[in-house]
Write an enzyme that holds these catalytic residues in place. Structure first.
Site, PDB file in Angstrom:
ATOM      1  N   GLU A 166      -2.723  31.495  10.258  1.00 28.59           N
ATOM      2  CA  GLU A 166      -2.794  30.523   9.682  1.00 28.59           C
ATOM      3  C   GLU A 166      -2.558  28.696  10.699  1.00 28.59           C
ATOM      4  OE1 GLU A 166      -1.893  28.837   5.721  1.00 28.59           O
ATOM      5  OE2 GLU A 166      -3.588  30.680   4.804  1.00 28.59           O
ATOM      6  N   GLU A 319      -6.388  36.770   3.195  1.00 35.11           N
ATOM      7  CA  GLU A 319      -5.669  35.809   1.981  1.00 35.11           C
ATOM      8  C   GLU A 319      -7.691  35.728   0.860  1.00 35.11           C
ATOM      9  OE1 GLU A 319      -2.922  32.887   2.712  1.00 35.11           O
ATOM     10  OE2 GLU A 319      -2.298  34.183   3.991  1.00 35.11           O
TER      11      GLU A 319
END
Length: 685
Positions: A166, A319
């Protein structure tokens, strides 16, 4: 950025090999064994087999466990876990753990920590606590990637690489400032060129030496919008350069394995068009809020964006949550069946991997209330049963990985537009670009019209209809591309706040929307955002229909365009509000106001009909239908987002791969139920 066809083919080969090795759809999630005693590891491996897991992501946050102090490494525990996964037939997506620089590194080099615009420094204790421009951070993270590549490239469990996590920290500190200055010197040939691009003659901001050029830290009041736009670009580019440096190290060690990093939903900081071109697949972390009734629609837009970033190539859910997350003010758990439905929704929209964060729910730390595949209560739970059932179902989808969807409608989504539009100090500083895009996407989703997202570099020829929602920044080349598209017969819908500025964030003169005035055959002399929340004006269409508009209006003049609707109340009464312009062989529709849903739906239906665009399948409200094709197969995926069963006519029919039963004609789809129909298969064919 466009992707070279050869790079696409190479990535597809790597992904095909991955899915062959895994036996189909990738299924699993982040595994953090370092949080648990070793005696739990074997139990985890056996439970993973029970759940149908074939891929786990390792080492995402493990820098401090792999490099325990400067230059001192401990890979023994990771060796053990890698071996254990291989022994149980589970592949590994191995991550470089540089999202979390260890405490010893921060102590030695405290200026690694990012600096906020106000000069304050991030504190240690979270993650993403680094300035990506810091030379020590760069050197240490690349050195660790090199060691991991050397050690694990030939390990039999290794299936793919996962770089970082991320990407997103923005710094305004001295290292970022130095790197920003270098980025600007590469972009602009001289200070004169920079001063011109940034309009520095306004407010006397002219630079006479490169050392005067700094990051746009917090000013007394408003800050130069062109400077801030370039800083957005620099920030995305600088993080991408770090990703590419690690990728190249790993590629040298593992030339045949996919390499990705994980994106986030509608994430403003990084230009994912540029990022996706440098990866083997787009990968998304997606956490819809279960409290939102239409959360699946925003999720759908993100799914279609991921599918579009690499020209329709299948992508990965890297995710998602099995139940509750830990990031909302109220963390509601997903109701039974919703996790399964959301997983199949991603597959319907092009995903070939369904992964979760994380395998086992943490008992401590920040995310201890974030659900997992194995929750605090253990495997004897509803969630683990649902996880295991889904894992077994996905094994029946052989032939689906690698298939694609075809769209005839495209929506322009562009990070330059996003950054420039939301810099503030504009006629409506509260405008949310992502929400504007969703406003155009939602009725298409609800009509089961498949949508691609595109940017200014994309090929528009496959589409019968292209939509520009608040495409505020357009280059001359992009404007010409849209003109050519319409000239050749395309249909274009353009909303207010499009074509206003050039690539330097400078207003185009001669009337709004400057870059698109020619193709639209209309121009606005003045913007009139509505001042009060809920304020509306009335509209009347050429055929006498009455509608309304809120939020935004413009003083519009039609030149060659036909007036579709006019303002019939307020200060603009009698002026055009919506126009349609014949241009070449196509047409361009302009919405100078935020028209109500009823009028927009009517206009959209007319454009879809004229463009020859039809839904994948006519279905009841709340039922999503998508088609994926390839490998000589056609799959029709039917998803019921309603909390009650519905009847769907699947027409030609086939075999439902989940149940193994033949399906044809009207069929009942249970509440939150799913059909994955292999079309053309069945006793009647």
């Amino acid at each position: 950025m466009t992707i070279h066809p050869e790079d696409l083919r190479t990535a597809e080969v790597r992904l095909h090999q991955l899915h062959q090795r895994l036996g189909g759809v990738a299924y699993g999630g982040d595994y953090n064994p370092e949080q648990w005693p070793r005696e739990v590891w074997l139990e985890d491996a056996k439970l993973m087999q029970q759940a149908g897991v074939n891929l786990v992501t390792l080492a995402v946050f493990s820098w401090s466990r792999l490099e325990t102090s400067d230059g001192v490494f401990d890979f023994e525990w990771l060796d053990t876990v890698m071996d254990l996964m291989h022994q149980h037939g589970i592949g590994v997506d191995l991550a470089t753990p540089d999202a979390v620089p260890p405490a010893w590194l921060v102590e030695q080099y405290p200026d690694i920590m990012p600096e906020r615009p106000d000069g304050s420094i991030f504190g240690f204790g979270s993650r993403q606590h680094f300035d990506v421009s810091h030379p020590v951070y760069t050197a240490k993270s690349l050195a660790l990637a090199e060691r991991m590549g050397e050690r694990y490239a030939n390990h039999p469990a290794l299936c793919m690489w996962h770089v970082g996590n991320e990407y997103g920290p923005v710094s305004y500190g001295p290292w970022a400032e130095k790197a920003f200055r270098g980025w600007l010197q590469r972009k602009y040939s001289s200070l004169d060129e920079l001063n011109e691009a940034w309009s520095t003659s306004v407010w006397g901001q002219i630079y006479s030496d490169w050392n005067q050029v700094r990051v746009p830290a917090q000013p007394r009041t408003w800050s130069n919008p062109s400077r801030r736009l370039d800083f957005h670009r620099f920030t995305s580019d600088s993080m991408l350069e770090h990703f590419k440096a690690e990728r190249d190290i790993l590629r040298r060690h593992s030339p045949d394995l996919p390499i990705v990093t994980n994106f986030m939903r509608f994430y403003k900081t990084n230009d994912y068009w540029a990022w996706a071109a440098e990866e083997d697949a787009a990968a998304l972390d997606i956490y819809p809020d279960p409290r939102e009734e239409d959360a699946h629609i925003a999720a759908a837009a993100n799914f279609d964006l991921m599918r579009s970033l690499r020209q329709g190539q299948p992508w990965m859910v890297m995710e998602q949550a099995t139940g509750a997350v830990s990031q909302w003010s109220i963390n509601v758990s997903k109701l039974p069946g919703k996790m399964r439905l959301g997983s199949y929704q991603a597959i319907a929209q092009g995903a070939d991997a369904i992964l979760f964060f994380q395998w086992r729910q943490a008992k401590g730390g920040t995310e201890r209330y974030h659900s997992a595949m194995v929750n605090h209560a253990g495997p004897n739970t509803r969630i683990f049963r649902e996880v295991s059932e889904l894992g077994q179902e996905l094994k029946s989808l052989n032939g689906l990985t690698g298939t694609r969807s075809t769209a005839k409608v495209a929506i322009v989504f562009d990070w330059d537009c996003w950054w420039s539009l939301e810099l503030g100090n504009s006629p409506r500083s509260d405008l949310n670009y992502a929400q504007e895009v969703l406003r155009f996407y939602r009725p298409l989703f609800q009509a089961n019209v498949t949508v691609d997202f595109v940017n200014a570099h994309s090929d528009l020829s496959p589409y019968g209809l292209v939509i520009l929602p608040a495409s505020y920044l357009l280059t001359d080349a992009a404007a010409k591309k849209f003109e050519n598209y319409v000239t050749k017969g395309g249909r274009l819908i353009v909303s207010y706040l499009s074509g206003i500025v050039d690539e330097n964030n400078t207003i185009r003169l001669g009337g709004y929307p400057g870059a698109l005035r020619n193709v639209l055959g209309a121009w606005s002399e003045e913007m009139h955002p509505l001042a009060q929340d809920g304020e509306q004006v009335k509209l009347t269409t050429a055929d006498g229909g009455t509608y309304s508009a809120d939020y935004w209006t413009e003083h519009l003049h039609a030149e060659t365009a036909h007036v579709v609707a006019s303002y019939s109340s307020g200060r603009l009464s009698g002026s055009p509000a919506v126009t349609r312009n014949p241009f070449g062989q196509g047409t361009a529709l302009y919405l100078s106001a935020r028209v109500d849903d009823r009028l927009f739906q009517q206009l959209l239906d007319d454009e879809l009909l004229s463009a020859g665009v039809e839904p994948v399948l006519d279905a009841p409200a709340g039922v999503q239908v998508r088609r994926r094709s390839g490998n000589g197969l056609n799959f029709l995926l039917v998803l019921n987002h309603n909390d009650a069963p519905v009847q769907v006519d699947v027409l030609d029919g086939g075999i439902d791969r989940i149940s193994g039963r033949p399906v044809q004609g009207p069929v009942e789809v249970p509440a939150n139920g799913v059909l994955v129909i292999e079309e053309g298969a069945g006793p009647w064919h």
